[in-house]
Design an enzyme around this catalytic site. Structure first.
Site, PDB file in Angstrom:
ATOM      1  N   HIS A 261       0.849  -1.187   0.000  1.00  0.00           N
ATOM      2  CA  HIS A 261       0.000   0.000   0.000  1.00  0.00           C
ATOM      3  C   HIS A 261       0.890   1.245   0.000  1.00  0.00           C
ATOM      4  CE1 HIS A 261       1.185  -0.532   4.188  1.00  0.00           C
ATOM      5  NE2 HIS A 261       0.901   0.749   4.401  1.00  0.00           N
TER       6      HIS A 261
ATOM      7  N   ASP B 180       0.810   5.290   1.748  1.00  0.00           N
ATOM      8  CA  ASP B 180       0.166   6.015   2.844  1.00  0.00           C
ATOM      9  C   ASP B 180      -0.487   7.278   2.286  1.00  0.00           C
ATOM     10  OD1 ASP B 180       1.068   4.129   4.670  1.00  0.00           O
ATOM     11  OD2 ASP B 180       2.922   5.224   5.072  1.00  0.00           O
TER      12      ASP B 180
ATOM     13  N   HIS C 245       4.765   0.069  -0.068  1.00  0.00           N
ATOM     14  CA  HIS C 245       5.534  -0.754   0.851  1.00  0.00           C
ATOM     15  C   HIS C 245       4.642  -1.830   1.452  1.00  0.00           C
ATOM     16  CE1 HIS C 245       3.858   2.750   2.960  1.00  0.00           C
ATOM     17  NE2 HIS C 245       3.844   2.034   4.079  1.00  0.00           N
TER      18      HIS C 245
ATOM     19  N   ARG D  49       7.793  -8.668  15.667  1.00  0.00           N
ATOM     20  CA  ARG D  49       8.139  -7.344  15.151  1.00  0.00           C
ATOM     21  C   ARG D  49       7.150  -6.345  15.728  1.00  0.00           C
ATOM     22  NH1 ARG D  49      10.433  -4.341  10.799  1.00  0.00           N
ATOM     23  NH2 ARG D  49       9.050  -2.671  10.108  1.00  0.00           N
TER      24      ARG D  49
END
Length: 378
Positions: A243, A245, A301, A311
């Site tokens: 996607h 941002d 990304h 993570r």
């Protein structure tokens, strides 16, 4: 039970996770996440690094935004203790059972706690998250739900971190404005400084995903996400799908677990971003692409999951006020140059983004008709 005395990574890495979706993964070591492209490609394209304290920061940041839409910021001035304190608070929350978290914080709509489902349009990932407004008043309010036994701990950690990252982000935007010679050094940063700025803050947790251990005997805790999964064409588990941002800029910091990738300008090559818990990663957003009339590129990304380590990432999304008009800056337009995009407000763009799938090209419907993809309809 809320664990407070052990390191964040140690707590989350012990949480058993569902094994069914993970069996689709061919490579599950964290090191494998760094091997999505060949060594030869990596030597040709490295992640840009910008030392914000260097005299070369301005030209390097501008070049990185033009070529990648992304760079790693070092010497940023954000104290390390602010990062670790907030990471510890996030770990305490994500270490709770799923039912405890869902009872504490309402489902994300858009703000709240999300578990596997990303947005309202069917996107899923191997992730759980808190999506919050970045305003101090909202953080103060939600802290009582996130950490009812000690709301001040979360509130102080989050507001201090957000304030420091916002200052650094405005500094980056001012460097970019200066490099573009737009006339006003605060041409971009003033939008974040506006008291009505629509900025968000997100805490993501990508649980470990063992592929051999049988966890059926364990009480499924916080990280036991629903039996849904999505994978890449090579079988790697997707933590957060590809996607861009929509905001002006986003600033990410994570622990030292790999997973983040950016898409290069060829549109096919994914470049893995080596993790660095001491640095920040700057993403150009859709709105900044429009304001520079396409000179800066909004970077696509994604995050791959499936390693043996948790993570945790924290992302500040710097957005304008709802009724701020998003249009190319006149000072950036050459004589006779026309805007590539129809004028729109941030509110209009946000509504369109909320109706779209995660990986959709949200800017396509706002392109001027002569350059719009013929398959896209308004």
């Amino acid at each position: 039970m809320v664990v407070q005395s052990q390191p964040a990574a140690a707590v989350l890495d012990r949480i058993p996770s569902l094994t069914k979706p993970c069996k689709q993964i061919h490579h599950h070591d964290d090191d494998e996440l760094m091997k999505s492209i060949s060594a030869a490609q990596i030597t040709k394209k490295n992640i840009p690094i910008v030392d914000l304290a260097s005299p070369d920061a301005i030209p390097l940041a501008v070049k990185a935004c033009e070529e990648f839409g992304f760079f790693k910021a070092v010497n940023h001035g954000v104290p390390a203790e602010l990062m670790t304190r907030l990471e510890d608070e996030a770990t305490r929350f994500f270490s709770l059972t799923t039912s405890e978290k869902e009872n504490r914080v309402s489902p994300a709509s858009p703000f709240g706690y999300g578990n596997k489902r990303i947005g309202p349009n069917g996107d899923v990932g191997w992730v759980e998250y808190l999506l919050l407004s970045a305003t101090p008043d909202y953080i103060s309010h939600i802290s009582h739900a996130i950490s009812p036994q000690n709301p001040d701990a979360f509130r102080t950690a989050a507001t201090s971190y957000i304030a420091a990252v916002k200052r650094m982000t405005c500094r980056v935007l001012e460097l970019l404005a200066e490099g573009l010679k737009v006339g006003r050094r605060d041409a971009f940063s003033r939008l974040l400084e506006d008291e009505k700025s629509d900025s968000y803050f997100r805490l993501n947790h990508y649980p470990p995903c063992p592929t051999t251990a049988d966890d059926s005997s364990h009480d499924q805790p916080a990280a036991a996400l629903p039996l849904m999964s999505s994978t890449t064409s090579t079988g790697k588990l997707i933590g957060f799908g590809e996607h861009t941002d929509p905001q002006i800029i986003s600033v990410l910091r994570s622990n030292n677990t790999a997973g983040l990738q950016i898409l290069l300008s060829d549109g096919t090559t994914w470049l893995s971003v080596p993790p660095d818990s001491h640095s920040f990663f700057i993403n150009v957003g859709d709105s900044l692409q429009v304001m520079t009339n396409g000179r800066f590129k909004s970077v696509k990304h994604r995050v791959l999951a499936g390693g043996m380590k948790s993570r945790i990432s924290m992302i500040y999304f710097g957005g304008p006020a709802p009724y701020e008009k998003i249009t190319p800056l006149e000072s950036l337009m050459d004589q006779g140059e026309e805007s590539l995009y129809e004028e729109f407000t941030w509110w209009e763009y946000k509504k369109a983004a909320y109706r779209s799938k995660l990986g959709d090209n949200r800017l396509a419907v706002f392109k001027r008709s002569r350059s719009r993809d013929p398959t896209v309809t308004l």
